[in-house]
Design an enzyme around this catalytic site. Structure first.
Site, PDB file in Angstrom:
ATOM      1  N   GLY A  17       0.824  -1.205   0.000  1.00  0.00           N
ATOM      2  CA  GLY A  17       0.000   0.000   0.000  1.00  0.00           C
ATOM      3  C   GLY A  17       0.856   1.252   0.000  1.00  0.00           C
ATOM      4  N   ALA A  23       0.867   5.870   3.822  1.00  0.00           N
ATOM      5  CA  ALA A  23       2.286   5.762   3.471  1.00  0.00           C
ATOM      6  C   ALA A  23       2.862   7.122   3.113  1.00  0.00           C
ATOM      7  CB  ALA A  23       2.465   4.784   2.311  1.00  0.00           C
ATOM      8  N   HIS A 178      -0.848   4.130  16.823  1.00  0.00           N
ATOM      9  CA  HIS A 178       0.112   5.232  16.863  1.00  0.00           C
ATOM     10  C   HIS A 178       0.062   6.008  18.168  1.00  0.00           C
ATOM     11  CE1 HIS A 178      -3.473   7.464  15.469  1.00  0.00           C
ATOM     12  NE2 HIS A 178      -2.909   8.504  16.019  1.00  0.00           N
ATOM     13  N   LYS A 182       3.464   7.928  21.052  1.00  0.00           N
ATOM     14  CA  LYS A 182       3.622   9.302  21.501  1.00  0.00           C
ATOM     15  C   LYS A 182       4.560   9.367  22.701  1.00  0.00           C
ATOM     16  CE  LYS A 182      -0.810  10.993  19.767  1.00  0.00           C
ATOM     17  NZ  LYS A 182      -0.236  11.985  18.843  1.00  0.00           N
ATOM     18  N   GLU A 216     -11.251  16.155  19.051  1.00  0.00           N
ATOM     19  CA  GLU A 216     -10.832  16.566  17.714  1.00  0.00           C
ATOM     20  C   GLU A 216     -11.709  17.718  17.248  1.00  0.00           C
ATOM     21  OE1 GLU A 216      -9.729  13.198  15.030  1.00  0.00           O
ATOM     22  OE2 GLU A 216     -10.787  12.028  16.546  1.00  0.00           O
ATOM     23  N   HIS A 240      -7.727   3.416  21.002  1.00  0.00           N
ATOM     24  CA  HIS A 240      -6.868   4.477  21.517  1.00  0.00           C
ATOM     25  C   HIS A 240      -7.109   4.756  23.002  1.00  0.00           C
ATOM     26  CE1 HIS A 240      -5.529   5.001  17.540  1.00  0.00           C
ATOM     27  NE2 HIS A 240      -6.443   5.836  17.113  1.00  0.00           N
ATOM     28  N   LYS A 331     -15.768  14.304  17.728  1.00  0.00           N
ATOM     29  CA  LYS A 331     -15.443  15.124  16.564  1.00  0.00           C
ATOM     30  C   LYS A 331     -16.098  16.497  16.701  1.00  0.00           C
ATOM     31  CE  LYS A 331     -13.582  11.685  14.078  1.00  0.00           C
ATOM     32  NZ  LYS A 331     -12.179  11.684  13.623  1.00  0.00           N
TER      33      LYS A 331
END
Length: 483
Positions: A17, A23, A178, A182, A216, A240, A331
């Site tokens: 990908g 990427a 991810h 952090k 967010e 998360h 959101k």
């Protein structure tokens, strides 16, 4: 202070990908930064693999364009950029078929660390893993990296794990989140387990409650169709926020090894009590001032999918009995911010009447936008006039305290280097993923059965009013989402 960069061993990294958005935005820029600071060895190689029919030159041109777009000051690093691009090659591969696999075999070197990053839809994980084994690409020392979502529910997570384990050992599978890359998240472990100051206080005797917020400011524009099948619970809470909860609540591991750390995280998930529907608030942002609503962005005028979740969670063990954890994510909120706030209990006997009813001490661990740690405490206000008290913060922002390099490393690049080193500490184990889904599934099923619409909230707010009442009814309040 500049952090010491330790080079990794030579490697071949195959990015499936490689022409995709992740990427271009994260993986390749992260590798380029590791290259510029000297962590990638000279003979490291990156092999792009995707369906697009292109040669090495075209792929390198594509990567150059991405780096110039997503890496600050990349146009000032011409020599480094050219050298990095020379390490890149490309193979056109059909994930489900046989096309290109022999060419990929010829690109890989023997006796070199092999890592395979599957930056593709999870529906292709099984086919790629099977093709890797069928063509002898995967050795027993190979590592395979898979992106979330790790399933849609418990059944699909088990099926996905089963597919991967048919071709790889658990020790070879790196499920990447991810958030665990952090700097502040990792510092949470250092803060707790490397300092005698905190661990004696890290329990229900001294801590009133914990707030975990991931807010967010953006909506779901551009990905509304995908998000509407997921919602905030599947997209954020189950992975998360669950990871942040585990690292905050877990017991000290016996040693700093991947399985010792992950064993303790699984114990936290297994200790979570069922959440009452009265302890959950779901929300969905409405349109305002010409901005589209969630339903506009999702393309479904009757969508019941949540863009906001707040909930009260209890960890049923000795350490945390009586101390609730409040989770909140959404959101289109007031600002983009992520933090863990550990709020301590008031002194058992208050001799300062002016402090009655005020918030207690709090340790705030900021994940974004400015990573750092703040301790909120009370002192005497300077000057005459009696005992006047003031609330102050002892603040450490990593970029200021440790130098610019402290925030220069993106979470993805740190985690990719951990893959090359063979360190699974910051990656989720299969049983951990399944335990998280086993906890989340009954909550989601309850919503689907009830068919209750989420509460509407204004863009730029802190979420639905009911979320405030979730804490107010118990004499607590959320920390403000600061702009």
């Amino acid at each position: 202070m500049v952090s010491r960069v330790i080079p990794v061993d030579p490697f071949d990294l195959v990015v499936f990908g490689a022409t995709g958005d992740l990427a271009k935005r994260k993986i390749l820029p992260g590798l380029f930064h590791r290259f510029t600071v000297g962590q990638m060895p000279e003979d490291a190689r990156v092999i792009g693999a995707a369906r697009s029919d292109m040669d090495n030159t075209a792929f390198q041109a594509l990567v150059r364009q991405s780096l110039l777009e997503f890496v600050p000051n990349a146009d000032d690093l011409t020599a480094e950029l050219d050298l990095f691009l020379s390490k890149l090659s490309y193979v056109c591969v059909d994930a489900k078929g046989t096309k290109g696999w022999d060419n990929l075999v010829s690109e890989l070197r023997p006796d070199t660390i092999r890592a395979f990053y599957l930056s593709v839809t999870p529906s292709l994980f099984g086919a790629i893993a099977a093709n890797m084994n069928a063509h002898g690409i995967a050795t027993k020392d190979s590592r395979i990296v898979v992106e979330k979502p790790f399933g849609h529910d418990l059944a699909s997570a088990k099926a996905l794990n089963s597919e991967l384990r048919r071709n790889f050992e658990e020790s070879q599978i790196y499920r990447i989140d991810h958030y665990l890359g952090k700097e502040t998240v990792q510092n949470l472990m250092a803060l707790r387990f490397a300092n005698s100051l905190w661990e004696p206080l890290w329990n229900s005797t001294h801590i009133d409650h914990v707030q975990i917020t991931v807010a967010e400011s953006l909506g779901v524009e551009g990905r509304g169709e995908y998000y509407d099948k997921s919602g905030a619970m599947r997209d954020m809470v189950q992975n998360h926020l669950m990871q942040l909860l585990c690292l905050t609540a877990m017991e000290p591991p016996s040693r700093l090894t991947p399985n010792a750390v992950r064993d303790e995280k699984v114990k936290v998930i297994e200790a979570l009590e069922p959440v009452e529907q009265s302890d959950i608030v779901r929300g969905q942002y409405r349109g305002r001032d010409g901005e589209g609503s969630y339903r506009d962005h999702a393309g479904d005028p009757e969508s019941l999918t949540e863009s906001f979740v707040a909930m009260k969670v209890k960890v049923g063990n000795w350490r945390w009995s009586g101390t609730p954890f409040y989770l909140r994510t959404g959101k289109k909120l007031r600002a983009r911010t992520s933090e863990i706030a550990v709020v301590f209990r008031d002194p058992p006997h208050m001799i300062f009447p002016a402090l009655e009813g005020r918030r207690g001490n709090a340790l705030i661990i900021r994940l974004q936008p400015d990573e750092g740690i703040t301790l909120r405490t009370t002192i005497k206000e300077p000057g005459p006039g009696g005992m006047r008290l003031a609330e102050v913060s002892l603040d450490m922002t990593f970029a200021e305290a440790l130098g610019a390099d402290a925030e220069a490393q993106d979470a993805y690049e740190r985690l990719i280097m951990d893959v090359i080193r063979g360190d699974q500490t910051l990656f989720m184990r299969g049983d951990e993923v399944e335990a998280a889904w086993a906890w989340a599934d009954p909550i989601i099923s309850g919503w689907e059965e009830s068919r209750l619409a989420p509460a509407r909230y204004d863009p730029g707010s802190s979420g639905p009013e009911d979320a405030l009442m979730l804490m107010h009814r118990e004499g607590r309040r959320w920390r403000e989402i600061e702009v």
